[in-house]
Design a protein around this motif. Structure first.
Motif, PDB file in Angstrom:
ATOM      1  N   ARG A  91       0.834  -1.206   0.000  1.00 27.61           N
ATOM      2  CA  ARG A  91       0.000   0.000   0.000  1.00 27.61           C
ATOM      3  C   ARG A  91       0.876   1.266   0.000  1.00 27.61           C
ATOM      4  O   ARG A  91       0.564   2.254  -0.672  1.00 27.61           O
ATOM      5  N   ARG A  92       1.968   1.194   0.733  1.00 29.78           N
ATOM      6  CA  ARG A  92       2.816   2.375   0.871  1.00 29.78           C
ATOM      7  C   ARG A  92       3.602   2.663  -0.411  1.00 29.78           C
ATOM      8  O   ARG A  92       3.788   3.828  -0.780  1.00 29.78           O
ATOM      9  N   HIS A  93       4.021   1.625  -1.085  1.00 30.45           N
ATOM     10  CA  HIS A  93       4.887   1.805  -2.251  1.00 30.45           C
ATOM     11  C   HIS A  93       4.204   1.465  -3.573  1.00 30.45           C
ATOM     12  O   HIS A  93       4.768   1.757  -4.636  1.00 30.45           O
ATOM     13  N   GLY A  94       3.013   0.839  -3.500  1.00 31.82           N
ATOM     14  CA  GLY A  94       2.338   0.424  -4.716  1.00 31.82           C
ATOM     15  C   GLY A  94       2.846  -0.927  -5.195  1.00 31.82           C
ATOM     16  O   GLY A  94       4.028  -1.250  -5.034  1.00 31.82           O
ATOM     17  N   GLU A  95       1.962  -1.734  -5.773  1.00 33.20           N
ATOM     18  CA  GLU A  95       2.365  -3.041  -6.284  1.00 33.20           C
ATOM     19  C   GLU A  95       3.098  -2.872  -7.612  1.00 33.20           C
ATOM     20  O   GLU A  95       2.578  -2.242  -8.538  1.00 33.20           O
ATOM     21  N   PRO A  96       4.302  -3.408  -7.735  1.00 42.02           N
ATOM     22  CA  PRO A  96       5.063  -3.293  -8.989  1.00 42.02           C
ATOM     23  C   PRO A  96       4.375  -4.075 -10.113  1.00 42.02           C
ATOM     24  O   PRO A  96       3.835  -5.153  -9.889  1.00 42.02           O
ATOM     25  N   GLN A  97       4.426  -3.501 -11.316  1.00 43.26           N
ATOM     26  CA  GLN A  97       3.800  -4.147 -12.465  1.00 43.26           C
ATOM     27  C   GLN A  97       4.815  -4.877 -13.342  1.00 43.26           C
ATOM     28  O   GLN A  97       4.448  -5.734 -14.124  1.00 43.26           O
ATOM     29  N   ASP A  98       6.073  -4.504 -13.206  1.00 43.85           N
ATOM     30  CA  ASP A  98       7.116  -5.148 -14.006  1.00 43.85           C
ATOM     31  C   ASP A  98       8.439  -5.069 -13.251  1.00 43.85           C
ATOM     32  O   ASP A  98       8.519  -4.549 -12.127  1.00 43.85           O
ATOM     33  N   LEU A  99       9.504  -5.563 -13.885  1.00 40.10           N
ATOM     34  CA  LEU A  99      10.804  -5.607 -13.224  1.00 40.10           C
ATOM     35  C   LEU A  99      11.355  -4.209 -12.944  1.00 40.10           C
ATOM     36  O   LEU A  99      12.062  -4.003 -11.949  1.00 40.10           O
ATOM     37  N   ASP A 124       9.597  -1.553 -12.110  1.00 36.71           N
ATOM     38  CA  ASP A 124       8.959  -1.115 -10.863  1.00 36.71           C
ATOM     39  C   ASP A 124       9.573  -1.837  -9.666  1.00 36.71           C
ATOM     40  O   ASP A 124       9.835  -1.227  -8.617  1.00 36.71           O
ATOM     41  N   LEU A 125       9.772  -3.117  -9.834  1.00 35.32           N
ATOM     42  CA  LEU A 125      10.289  -3.932  -8.725  1.00 35.32           C
ATOM     43  C   LEU A 125      11.681  -3.473  -8.313  1.00 35.32           C
ATOM     44  O   LEU A 125      12.017  -3.446  -7.120  1.00 35.32           O
ATOM     45  N   SER A 126      12.482  -3.084  -9.289  1.00 41.17           N
ATOM     46  CA  SER A 126      13.866  -2.713  -9.002  1.00 41.17           C
ATOM     47  C   SER A 126      13.969  -1.466  -8.130  1.00 41.17           C
ATOM     48  O   SER A 126      15.003  -1.215  -7.514  1.00 41.17           O
ATOM     49  N   LYS A 127      12.902  -0.679  -8.069  1.00 41.83           N
ATOM     50  CA  LYS A 127      12.908   0.540  -7.268  1.00 41.83           C
ATOM     51  C   LYS A 127      12.553   0.288  -5.804  1.00 41.83           C
ATOM     52  O   LYS A 127      12.722   1.176  -4.964  1.00 41.83           O
ATOM     53  N   LEU A 128      12.034  -0.909  -5.512  1.00 39.70           N
ATOM     54  CA  LEU A 128      11.639  -1.242  -4.143  1.00 39.70           C
ATOM     55  C   LEU A 128      12.795  -1.912  -3.404  1.00 39.70           C
ATOM     56  O   LEU A 128      13.836  -2.221  -3.986  1.00 39.70           O
ATOM     57  N   ASN A 129      12.611  -2.163  -2.117  1.00 37.81           N
ATOM     58  CA  ASN A 129      13.686  -2.711  -1.298  1.00 37.81           C
ATOM     59  C   ASN A 129      13.635  -4.240  -1.259  1.00 37.81           C
ATOM     60  O   ASN A 129      12.676  -4.830  -0.751  1.00 37.81           O
ATOM     61  N   ASN A 156      10.636 -12.491   8.536  1.00 40.83           N
ATOM     62  CA  ASN A 156      10.176 -11.644   9.648  1.00 40.83           C
ATOM     63  C   ASN A 156      10.294 -10.158   9.304  1.00 40.83           C
ATOM     64  O   ASN A 156       9.408  -9.359   9.646  1.00 40.83           O
ATOM     65  N   LEU A 157      11.365  -9.759   8.609  1.00 40.70           N
ATOM     66  CA  LEU A 157      11.506  -8.367   8.204  1.00 40.70           C
ATOM     67  C   LEU A 157      10.465  -7.989   7.154  1.00 40.70           C
ATOM     68  O   LEU A 157       9.951  -6.865   7.152  1.00 40.70           O
ATOM     69  N   ALA A 158      10.137  -8.949   6.279  1.00 40.44           N
ATOM     70  CA  ALA A 158       9.090  -8.689   5.289  1.00 40.44           C
ATOM     71  C   ALA A 158       7.749  -8.476   5.984  1.00 40.44           C
ATOM     72  O   ALA A 158       6.970  -7.585   5.613  1.00 40.44           O
ATOM     73  N   ILE A 159       7.459  -9.255   6.990  1.00 41.53           N
ATOM     74  CA  ILE A 159       6.214  -9.095   7.749  1.00 41.53           C
ATOM     75  C   ILE A 159       6.167  -7.719   8.407  1.00 41.53           C
ATOM     76  O   ILE A 159       5.110  -7.083   8.490  1.00 41.53           O
ATOM     77  N   GLN A 160       7.327  -7.226   8.843  1.00 43.39           N
ATOM     78  CA  GLN A 160       7.399  -5.916   9.499  1.00 43.39           C
ATOM     79  C   GLN A 160       7.396  -4.756   8.509  1.00 43.39           C
ATOM     80  O   GLN A 160       7.472  -3.590   8.906  1.00 43.39           O
ATOM     81  N   GLY A 161       7.283  -5.069   7.190  1.00 45.96           N
ATOM     82  CA  GLY A 161       7.171  -4.018   6.194  1.00 45.96           C
ATOM     83  C   GLY A 161       8.465  -3.388   5.760  1.00 45.96           C
ATOM     84  O   GLY A 161       8.465  -2.270   5.217  1.00 45.96           O
ATOM     85  N   ARG A 162       9.606  -4.092   5.931  1.00 45.02           N
ATOM     86  CA  ARG A 162      10.887  -3.517   5.575  1.00 45.02           C
ATOM     87  C   ARG A 162      11.208  -3.663   4.091  1.00 45.02           C
ATOM     88  O   ARG A 162      12.143  -3.037   3.595  1.00 45.02           O
ATOM     89  N   GLY A 163      10.481  -4.500   3.370  1.00 45.93           N
ATOM     90  CA  GLY A 163      10.750  -4.694   1.952  1.00 45.93           C
ATOM     91  C   GLY A 163      10.062  -5.954   1.463  1.00 45.93           C
ATOM     92  O   GLY A 163       9.228  -6.543   2.157  1.00 45.93           O
ATOM     93  N   TYR A 164      10.396  -6.367   0.248  1.00 45.88           N
ATOM     94  CA  TYR A 164       9.816  -7.600  -0.304  1.00 45.88           C
ATOM     95  C   TYR A 164      10.873  -8.707  -0.272  1.00 45.88           C
ATOM     96  O   TYR A 164      12.083  -8.436  -0.258  1.00 45.88           O
TER      97      TYR A 164
END
Length: 305
Positions: free
Chosen positions: A173-181, A183-188, A227-235
């Motif tokens: 929700r905070r970063h938006g769901e990536p639609q392609d690679l 988009d994904l490369s910009k996330l953590n 556990n870090l993914a659950i805490q919202g630190r990245g994918y």
């Protein structure tokens, strides 16, 4: 001269009292029995038997030889029977190596049930993410996850291991769901030390490299990453045997649009021929326990209904 068969022939002649009966006992011809006895006497340079038309009699040397010979043959028979039992009976000590996280989460119950079924079994479980040397470390069977390369070891696939790309709902929700690679490369990316994105994502672009992806955390332990993914630190891209419970509890959300190649859980052992019964039964037990679709993947079926 076949010393062992000659000793067996000599014992049989003494116990049966004749060459003919000894031949019947050992399923040999009387001529072969006589040949064995002659070879023994020639080798020892003593007469072991006095022969008459009706009976054979031990000489003094023959009596001394018979007492030792009988014990030696019995010891050899006992040893062969013991070794044969190791191959046919599910008993003894089984040394197993397995990946750390998989072993902690998914091996305790099947091992307990295996030992319930085979109470004579002892199990030594070594949990490590390094590749152990089975022969040097005395490991009977090693469980490994991945794509197996050519090896002198024998491997049997136990169960498929599915990987998913996931993060918390809050993160998407905070970063938006990536639609392609791109988009994904910009996330953590919460990176697993032993894997490379290029080997995970099937739609990987040849123009991209691992350095194109953002990552502020890496670990050699999947539990920490989940556990870090659950805490919202990245994918994370982790196996469902680690993420399944969190996905079922709605703590993680999977993005199915990214194709990820499945791995496999394999059982590796040293030799296909004369495989110990304890190893064969353990591998078969695990295969039946996990099944074609392991229990940690059941959430996938419920999600898609």
């Amino acid at each position: 001269m076949d010393k062992l068969n000659a000793m067996r022939a000599f014992n049989a002649v003494v116990l049966e009292g004749s060459f003919t009966k000894a031949a019947g006992r050992l399923d040999m011809s009387p001529q072969l029995i006589s040949k064995y006895i002659g070879q023994l006497e020639e080798s020892l340079k003593v007469r072991l038997l006095n022969r008459t038309t009706r009976r054979v009699h031990l000489t003094e040397a023959g009596q001394a030889y018979f007492e030792r010979c009988q014990q030696i043959v019995q010891d050899i028979d006992d040893m062969e029977n013991d070794l044969s039992n190791l191959q046919t009976q599910v008993s003894g000590t089984l040394r197993v190596s397995a990946p750390m996280s998989f072993g902690i989460h998914h091996l305790s119950e099947p091992i307990a049930r295996f030992q319930d079924q085979y109470p004579e079994m002892k199990v030594e479980l070594l949990l490590t993410d390094r590749k152990v040397d089975l022969l040097d470390e005395g490991i009977d069977v090693a469980l490994r996850i991945g794509h197996l390369k050519s090896s002198t070891l024998v491997a049997k696939k136990i169960v498929p291991i599915r990987l998913v790309l996931c993060a918390s709902h809050a993160y998407w929700r905070r970063h938006g769901e990536p639609q392609d690679l791109t988009d994904l490369s910009k996330l953590n990316y919460l990176r697993f030390t032993y894997s490379d994105l290029r080997t995970l994502l099937l739609d990987w672009s040849s123009s991209m490299s691992s350095q194109d992806f953002n990552s502020d955390f890496s670990s050699n332990n999947g539990d920490v990453i989940v556990n870090l993914a659950i805490q919202g630190r990245g994918y994370a891209i982790q196996p469902t045997f680690l993420t399944g419970a969190a996905i079922e509890a709605n703590e993680l959300q999977v993005l199915e649009k990214f194709a990820i190649e499945s791995l496999g859980l394999y059982a590796l052992y040293s030799h296909r021929e004369f495989l110990a019964s304890k190893v064969r039964h353990f591998i078969d037990f695990l295969s039946d326990y996990y099944g074609d679709t392991p229990y940690w993947d059941r959430y996938c079926n419920s999600q898609r209904k």
